[in-house]
Write a protein that holds these residues in place. Structure first.
Motif, PDB file in Angstrom:
ATOM      1  N   THR A 348       0.864  -1.184   0.000  1.00 43.35           N
ATOM      2  CA  THR A 348       0.000   0.000   0.000  1.00 43.35           C
ATOM      3  C   THR A 348       0.898   1.231   0.000  1.00 43.35           C
ATOM      4  O   THR A 348       2.130   1.115   0.123  1.00 43.35           O
ATOM      5  CB  THR A 348      -0.925   0.020   1.230  1.00 43.35           C
ATOM      6  OG1 THR A 348      -0.144   0.261   2.413  1.00 43.35           O
ATOM      7  CG2 THR A 348      -1.678  -1.291   1.381  1.00 43.35           C
ATOM      8  N   VAL A 349       0.307   2.400  -0.105  1.00 41.12           N
ATOM      9  CA  VAL A 349       1.103   3.629  -0.088  1.00 41.12           C
ATOM     10  C   VAL A 349       1.683   3.880   1.304  1.00 41.12           C
ATOM     11  O   VAL A 349       2.584   4.716   1.466  1.00 41.12           O
ATOM     12  CB  VAL A 349       0.246   4.836  -0.532  1.00 41.12           C
ATOM     13  CG1 VAL A 349      -0.144   4.697  -1.987  1.00 41.12           C
ATOM     14  CG2 VAL A 349      -0.979   4.992   0.351  1.00 41.12           C
ATOM     15  N   ASP A 350       1.199   3.177   2.319  1.00 36.39           N
ATOM     16  CA  ASP A 350       1.720   3.317   3.683  1.00 36.39           C
ATOM     17  C   ASP A 350       2.652   2.173   4.067  1.00 36.39           C
ATOM     18  O   ASP A 350       3.122   2.120   5.210  1.00 36.39           O
ATOM     19  CB  ASP A 350       0.555   3.360   4.686  1.00 36.39           C
ATOM     20  CG  ASP A 350      -0.389   4.519   4.423  1.00 36.39           C
ATOM     21  OD1 ASP A 350       0.106   5.608   4.093  1.00 36.39           O
ATOM     22  OD2 ASP A 350      -1.616   4.340   4.531  1.00 36.39           O
ATOM     23  N   GLY A 351       2.902   1.230   3.164  1.00 39.60           N
ATOM     24  CA  GLY A 351       3.716   0.068   3.469  1.00 39.60           C
ATOM     25  C   GLY A 351       2.936  -1.229   3.242  1.00 39.60           C
ATOM     26  O   GLY A 351       1.749  -1.209   2.930  1.00 39.60           O
ATOM     27  N   ASP A 352       3.633  -2.356   3.434  1.00 39.88           N
ATOM     28  CA  ASP A 352       3.002  -3.665   3.205  1.00 39.88           C
ATOM     29  C   ASP A 352       2.055  -4.009   4.342  1.00 39.88           C
ATOM     30  O   ASP A 352       2.322  -3.711   5.518  1.00 39.88           O
ATOM     31  CB  ASP A 352       4.068  -4.751   3.074  1.00 39.88           C
ATOM     32  CG  ASP A 352       4.891  -4.603   1.804  1.00 39.88           C
ATOM     33  OD1 ASP A 352       4.483  -3.797   0.936  1.00 39.88           O
ATOM     34  OD2 ASP A 352       5.933  -5.279   1.690  1.00 39.88           O
ATOM     35  N   VAL A 353       0.959  -4.665   3.987  1.00 37.25           N
ATOM     36  CA  VAL A 353      -0.004  -5.154   4.971  1.00 37.25           C
ATOM     37  C   VAL A 353      -0.356  -6.591   4.619  1.00 37.25           C
ATOM     38  O   VAL A 353      -0.208  -7.018   3.471  1.00 37.25           O
ATOM     39  CB  VAL A 353      -1.286  -4.286   5.006  1.00 37.25           C
ATOM     40  CG1 VAL A 353      -0.981  -2.882   5.456  1.00 37.25           C
ATOM     41  CG2 VAL A 353      -1.984  -4.286   3.651  1.00 37.25           C
ATOM     42  N   GLU A 354      -0.797  -7.369   5.626  1.00 35.15           N
ATOM     43  CA  GLU A 354      -1.195  -8.745   5.412  1.00 35.15           C
ATOM     44  C   GLU A 354      -2.705  -8.815   5.240  1.00 35.15           C
ATOM     45  O   GLU A 354      -3.455  -8.271   6.056  1.00 35.15           O
ATOM     46  CB  GLU A 354      -0.774  -9.621   6.590  1.00 35.15           C
ATOM     47  CG  GLU A 354      -1.020 -11.096   6.378  1.00 35.15           C
ATOM     48  CD  GLU A 354      -0.441 -11.939   7.486  1.00 35.15           C
ATOM     49  OE1 GLU A 354      -1.224 -12.623   8.167  1.00 35.15           O
ATOM     50  OE2 GLU A 354       0.801 -11.900   7.678  1.00 35.15           O
ATOM     51  N   ALA A 371      -9.733   3.309   3.524  1.00 33.22           N
ATOM     52  CA  ALA A 371      -8.836   4.419   3.913  1.00 33.22           C
ATOM     53  C   ALA A 371      -7.372   4.107   3.637  1.00 33.22           C
ATOM     54  O   ALA A 371      -6.483   4.623   4.326  1.00 33.22           O
ATOM     55  CB  ALA A 371      -9.044   4.785   5.376  1.00 33.22           C
ATOM     56  N   LYS A 372      -7.099   3.283   2.638  1.00 38.18           N
ATOM     57  CA  LYS A 372      -5.723   3.002   2.232  1.00 38.18           C
ATOM     58  C   LYS A 372      -5.390   3.643   0.893  1.00 38.18           C
ATOM     59  O   LYS A 372      -4.362   3.321   0.288  1.00 38.18           O
ATOM     60  CB  LYS A 372      -5.504   1.489   2.144  1.00 38.18           C
ATOM     61  CG  LYS A 372      -5.465   0.787   3.488  1.00 38.18           C
ATOM     62  CD  LYS A 372      -4.287   1.259   4.337  1.00 38.18           C
ATOM     63  CE  LYS A 372      -4.206   0.501   5.649  1.00 38.18           C
ATOM     64  NZ  LYS A 372      -3.052   0.969   6.470  1.00 38.18           N
ATOM     65  N   GLY A 373      -6.250   4.565   0.436  1.00 38.87           N
ATOM     66  CA  GLY A 373      -6.012   5.234  -0.834  1.00 38.87           C
ATOM     67  C   GLY A 373      -5.302   6.564  -0.647  1.00 38.87           C
ATOM     68  O   GLY A 373      -4.547   6.775   0.310  1.00 38.87           O
ATOM     69  N   LEU A 381      -9.876  13.177   4.808  1.00 35.67           N
ATOM     70  CA  LEU A 381     -10.357  11.855   4.410  1.00 35.67           C
ATOM     71  C   LEU A 381      -9.483  11.262   3.310  1.00 35.67           C
ATOM     72  O   LEU A 381      -8.840  11.996   2.542  1.00 35.67           O
ATOM     73  CB  LEU A 381     -11.811  11.946   3.931  1.00 35.67           C
ATOM     74  CG  LEU A 381     -12.823  12.495   4.945  1.00 35.67           C
ATOM     75  CD1 LEU A 381     -14.204  12.581   4.314  1.00 35.67           C
ATOM     76  CD2 LEU A 381     -12.862  11.627   6.193  1.00 35.67           C
ATOM     77  N   ARG A 382      -9.482   9.952   3.232  1.00 36.87           N
ATOM     78  CA  ARG A 382      -8.700   9.254   2.219  1.00 36.87           C
ATOM     79  C   ARG A 382      -9.594   8.301   1.439  1.00 36.87           C
ATOM     80  O   ARG A 382     -10.647   7.862   1.917  1.00 36.87           O
ATOM     81  CB  ARG A 382      -7.557   8.470   2.864  1.00 36.87           C
ATOM     82  CG  ARG A 382      -6.528   9.334   3.550  1.00 36.87           C
ATOM     83  CD  ARG A 382      -5.443   8.505   4.187  1.00 36.87           C
ATOM     84  NE  ARG A 382      -4.740   7.647   3.233  1.00 36.87           N
ATOM     85  CZ  ARG A 382      -3.690   6.909   3.552  1.00 36.87           C
ATOM     86  NH1 ARG A 382      -3.225   6.910   4.786  1.00 36.87           N
ATOM     87  NH2 ARG A 382      -3.105   6.161   2.624  1.00 36.87           N
TER      88      ARG A 382
END
Length: 463
Positions: A348-354, A371-373, A381-382
């Protein structure tokens, strides 16, 4: 006064219009109403008529004010109407004629003596002229400069955008806007960035302070406009006011020997400089960032500078796709994970997620990470990130994998599994060797094919 007579039954019909002849067999003509009535005892008929009089539209009604309105109310109403109907701003049919009426009404009602005469006689002309003719009391479109100077800080004319009179006229000019561009990466657009751009705006000449004259020299009053900066000329019966062509609206001129050597008497030069531009988070490709007052200074006169508009070009990402504030990413899943479920690492734009994958997902299914955009402009807001699932199939199989898949296919379709005799001798020998090595190691593998094998053996045992 003209009169026409027609003897009808011994009576005469007097008319106050030229060449208007009443006839007994045609008792009406355009503009008049006739009535034949019983006259004398001899059957004579008397002819009556009224004449339509065209009245000019009331000046107070034109401006939309009461007859006792103050000068400030009249001026305010005039500015609003003139802004709406001025020919430069309104291209609709009839706008020009409407503006002429508005200008005529304001010219009359803004002058106390003309207004007094209009209130008393219905016309600003004390000799009794009808004040509603085309162009009567109209001084041309030049007065639009007063309107724009009040509303926009500048008048019409001038070389620097919405320019007005220069040093001699007292109106402000406004400089031109300029454009620039900057290229940023995908992640800089997501998180925001500060970039430097190079521009060449028009600025005041430093040696002469923007006056155009060398140090110690003085500007001379323009002989053409006598320092007003404006020239009047006639166009279509109207007096139109425009910047003086001799001094370009400055109201003053500089002799050739007194001109500044740096700007050649123009008072303006182009200067190359770099400015810092703050790109807000969430900026998208093609958007423009405005830097107020960073454009050109007015070419003539005094006034605010124009603005700088920086167009942002965002480089595409090799990982993500963007639509507005949402981000899209393609996730490739092994077909075993698609069948049995599991978890995968997703960027994601904030780093890897599982991300957990439910058993039985289908190719083309879409998962949403809230909210990962990208952050929305002027908001906290995102957007969301959408995962498009793509199932990856193996291009080749071992003999054991193929046998197990065939068994699974037989179980799924309800057909009997392939017999042992149908297997190749090598495969049977391999299987025997595997059994000799011990079934424990096979059972501990815990792989997908081992699970299929165990389930299949259990199915045969139950039968």
């Amino acid at each position: 006064m003209y009169s026409s007579r027609l003897a009808i039954g011994g009576k005469a019909c007097l008319r106050s219009a030229p060449a208007c002849i009443a006839k007994a067999q045609r008792p009406s003509t355009p503009g008049c109403i006739h009535r034949l009535a019983a006259g004398s005892r001899k059957g004579a008929k008397r002819l009556f008529h009224t004449t339509r009089v065209s009245r000019a539209e009331d000046f107070y009604d034109i401006l939309g004010v009461k007859r006792g309105a103050s000068q400030s109310e009249i001026k305010k109403a005039y500015y609003q109407l003139a802004k709406k109907y001025h020919p430069d701003a309104n291209k609709e049919a009839g706008a020009k004629d409407r503006f002429i009426k508005i200008q005529e009404a304001y010219d009359t009602l803004s002058d106390e003596s003309k207004r007094k005469s209009y209130d008393q006689f219905g016309t600003a002309d004390p000799t009794g002229g009808m004040g509603g003719g085309p162009g009567a009391g109209f001084s041309g479109f030049g007065n639009m400069e007063d309107i724009l100077s009040q509303m926009f800080g500048g008048g019409m004319g001038g070389m620097g955008g919405m320019g007005g009179r220069g040093r001699g006229g007292g109106f402000m000019s406004v400089g031109e806007d300029i454009d620039a561009s900057v290229t940023i990466s995908f992640m800089e657009a997501v998180n925001g960035a500060r970039k430097s751009v190079t521009i060449t705006p028009v600025v005041k000449c430093e040696p002469c302070g923007g006056q155009g004259a060398r140090k110690g020299a003085r500007r001379q009053t323009c002989k053409t406009c006598r320092g007003t900066g404006q020239a009047m000329f006639q166009m279509g019966g109207f007096h139109v006011q425009q910047p003086c062509p001799e001094c370009s609206g400055e109201g003053s001129t500089i002799s050739a020997k007194d001109r500044c050597s740096s700007c050649q008497g123009r008072g303006r030069v182009r200067e190359r400089k770099s400015v810092q531009v703050d790109i807000p988070p969430g900026c998208d490709n093609g958007m423009r960032v405005k830097l107020q007052g960073m454009g050109d200074v007015p070419l003539e006169g005094e006034g605010p500078s124009g603005d700088l508009y920086v167009r942002v070009r965002v480089m595409p990402s090799r990982v993500f796709r963007r639509k507005g504030s949402d981000i899209y990413y393609d996730v490739e899943l092994p077909f075993t994970t698609a069948i049995l479920g599991g978890s995968v690492q997703v960027p994601t734009v904030d780093g890897d997620v599982e991300v957990k994958i439910s058993p039985g997902v289908q190719p083309g299914d879409e998962l949403r990470l809230r909210a990962k955009g990208v952050r929305k402009l002027q908001s906290s807001l995102r957007g969301d990130q959408y995962l498009n699932l793509k199932v990856r199939l193996p291009k080749s199989l071992t003999a054991e994998q193929q046998r197990l898949i065939e068994q699974f296919a037989a179980l799924a379709s309800g057909a009997p599994p392939p017999s042992k005799a149908a297997e190749a001798p090598g495969e049977a020998a391999g299987e025997a060797a595997g059994e000799a090595a011990g079934e424990g190691s096979s059972e501990k593998s815990g792989g997908f094919f081992s699970r299929i094998k165990r389930d299949f053996e259990k199915f045969k045992h139950d039968k």
